[in-house]
Design an enzyme around this catalytic site. Sequence first.
Site, PDB file in Angstrom:
ATOM      1  N   ASP A  33       0.846  -1.099  -0.072  1.00 39.71           N
ATOM      2  CA  ASP A  33      -0.197  -0.027   0.059  1.00 39.71           C
ATOM      3  C   ASP A  33       0.869   1.221  -0.052  1.00 39.71           C
ATOM      4  O   ASP A  33       0.318   2.171  -0.068  1.00 39.71           O
ATOM      5  CB  ASP A  33      -0.951   0.000   1.103  1.00 39.71           C
ATOM      6  CG  ASP A  33      -0.255  -0.136   2.484  1.00 39.71           C
ATOM      7  OD1 ASP A  33       0.888  -0.436   2.659  1.00 39.71           O
ATOM      8  OD2 ASP A  33      -1.045   0.100   3.598  1.00 39.71           O
ATOM      9  N   SER A  34       2.294   0.982  -0.006  1.00 34.40           N
ATOM     10  CA  SER A  34       3.147   2.344  -0.286  1.00 34.40           C
ATOM     11  C   SER A  34       2.877   2.836  -1.435  1.00 34.40           C
ATOM     12  O   SER A  34       3.336   3.581  -1.835  1.00 34.40           O
ATOM     13  CB  SER A  34       4.554   2.010  -0.054  1.00 34.40           C
ATOM     14  OG  SER A  34       4.914   0.463  -0.782  1.00 34.40           O
ATOM     15  N   GLU A  68      -1.422  -5.547   8.834  1.00 37.84           N
ATOM     16  CA  GLU A  68      -0.606  -4.696   9.823  1.00 37.84           C
ATOM     17  C   GLU A  68      -1.393  -5.103  11.044  1.00 37.84           C
ATOM     18  O   GLU A  68      -2.594  -4.997  11.413  1.00 37.84           O
ATOM     19  CB  GLU A  68      -0.794  -3.140   9.546  1.00 37.84           C
ATOM     20  CG  GLU A  68       0.137  -2.778   8.108  1.00 37.84           C
ATOM     21  CD  GLU A  68       0.419  -1.533   8.056  1.00 37.84           C
ATOM     22  OE1 GLU A  68       0.042  -0.596   8.941  1.00 37.84           O
ATOM     23  OE2 GLU A  68       0.769  -0.841   7.123  1.00 37.84           O
ATOM     24  N   GLU A  80       9.315  -4.045  10.483  1.00 40.87           N
ATOM     25  CA  GLU A  80       9.613  -2.599   9.934  1.00 40.87           C
ATOM     26  C   GLU A  80      10.060  -1.741  11.075  1.00 40.87           C
ATOM     27  O   GLU A  80       9.499  -1.479  12.134  1.00 40.87           O
ATOM     28  CB  GLU A  80       8.370  -2.128   9.490  1.00 40.87           C
ATOM     29  CG  GLU A  80       8.668  -0.535   8.613  1.00 40.87           C
ATOM     30  CD  GLU A  80       7.574  -0.157   7.725  1.00 40.87           C
ATOM     31  OE1 GLU A  80       6.611  -0.857   7.305  1.00 40.87           O
ATOM     32  OE2 GLU A  80       7.648   0.868   7.270  1.00 40.87           O
ATOM     33  N   LYS A 132      -1.069  -9.265   3.255  1.00 38.93           N
ATOM     34  CA  LYS A 132      -0.772  -8.809   4.375  1.00 38.93           C
ATOM     35  C   LYS A 132      -1.466  -7.895   5.287  1.00 38.93           C
ATOM     36  O   LYS A 132      -2.068  -7.250   4.431  1.00 38.93           O
ATOM     37  CB  LYS A 132       0.794  -8.280   3.922  1.00 38.93           C
ATOM     38  CG  LYS A 132       1.441  -7.502   5.001  1.00 38.93           C
ATOM     39  CD  LYS A 132       2.952  -7.390   4.835  1.00 38.93           C
ATOM     40  CE  LYS A 132       3.274  -6.161   4.003  1.00 38.93           C
ATOM     41  NZ  LYS A 132       2.794  -4.869   4.534  1.00 38.93           N
ATOM     42  N   ASP A 149      -1.066  -5.947   0.106  1.00 38.53           N
ATOM     43  CA  ASP A 149      -1.512  -5.362   1.527  1.00 38.53           C
ATOM     44  C   ASP A 149      -2.901  -5.405   1.234  1.00 38.53           C
ATOM     45  O   ASP A 149      -3.716  -4.602   0.272  1.00 38.53           O
ATOM     46  CB  ASP A 149      -0.834  -4.114   1.342  1.00 38.53           C
ATOM     47  CG  ASP A 149       0.569  -4.008   2.159  1.00 38.53           C
ATOM     48  OD1 ASP A 149       0.798  -4.958   2.780  1.00 38.53           O
ATOM     49  OD2 ASP A 149       1.197  -2.974   2.120  1.00 38.53           O
TER      50      ASP A 149
END
Length: 285
Positions: free
Chosen positions: A50-51, A121, A188, A119, A89
Amino acid sequence: MPGEARKPATVSKLRKMKQDRQPIAMVTAYDYPSAKLAEEAGADIVLVGDSLGNVVLGYDTTIPVTLEDMLHHTKAVTRGAKQTFIVTDMPFLTYHGSIDATLQHAGRLMREGMPQALKLEGGAEIAPTVHTLTQAGIPVMGHLGLTPQSVHQIGGYKVQGKSAEQAQKLLQDALALEQAGAFAIVLELVVEDVAEWISKQLAVPTIGIGAGAGCDGQVLVFHDLLKYDAGGPAKKFVQTYANIGETIRGGIAQYVEDVKLRKFPQQKHAFQGDNETLTSLYGKS
Ligand SMILES: Nc1nc(=O)c2c([nH]1)NC[C@@H]1CN(c3ccc(C(=O)N[C@@H](CCC(=O)O)C(=O)O)cc3)CN21
Ligand SMILES: CC(C)C(=O)C(=O)O
Ligand SMILES: [Mg+2]
């Protein structure tokens, strides 16, 4: 190697890579050409991060990224890297509502985007969600430490795991994710010793970004490692391996100059008609 058929990684192969102490190389990609190049370069895992909100769409954070954005980019990446294990993500707030809503969002990503894994978070608080998704047959990668979707709660992009208490919390979260069925965990911006300490206590691989050499794999953002943007502050944990931003800017500048100086196009770039047509247009010559 370009063009050479290569067997894609699988969840079990990734675990075996950790056992055999073979480092796992993950890189992000967001479209067809970047995915194709990452595959040809031999990346074990391609992450549709999602970056993309930051590096492709120009937002300041990953928070505005939508499920539709992730679908759009994931479809392009899976078309570009057909022989590579692809992880996507789940974007902000698509896995914190009801389990029905989470499954709906995960289902759309898997069916329409066709990655191999998702993925998410977060730590122990999302372990039940990770359990549900893995029980439904979706491989889940965890993501701990600096979790950019919570940047406003964290209060900035800060290194995590600095106190013994924080380090213990990270370990408990990692163990909870592993227990819930996560096949790998991104760490991270975690203090190096803490990331190594956690990695040693997990059976599943850790993949670090700004978390030092003690992780079982590494991930970097495509645009960071290739210097593919107008700048932005250099991050300490990034190594740049190429400067494609400069290459692209230089190429376009040369093209613009050539057009202005009438050096482009040349005759070889144009198509010639037959003489009869010209004669009918211009009259007899
Ligand atoms: N281009 C890009 N690269 C990334 O790695 C990345 C994104 N975007 N967007 C989503 C998240 C956000 N990430 C970030 C963003 C900023 C820092 C940062 O400012 N790091 C500082 C250290 C901060 C400290 O000392 O506490 C650095 O100098 O590396 C780190 C990770 C990682 N992800
Ligand atoms: C930095 C990696 C781990 C990520 O989540 C992303 O690119 O969005
Ligand atoms: Mg991300």
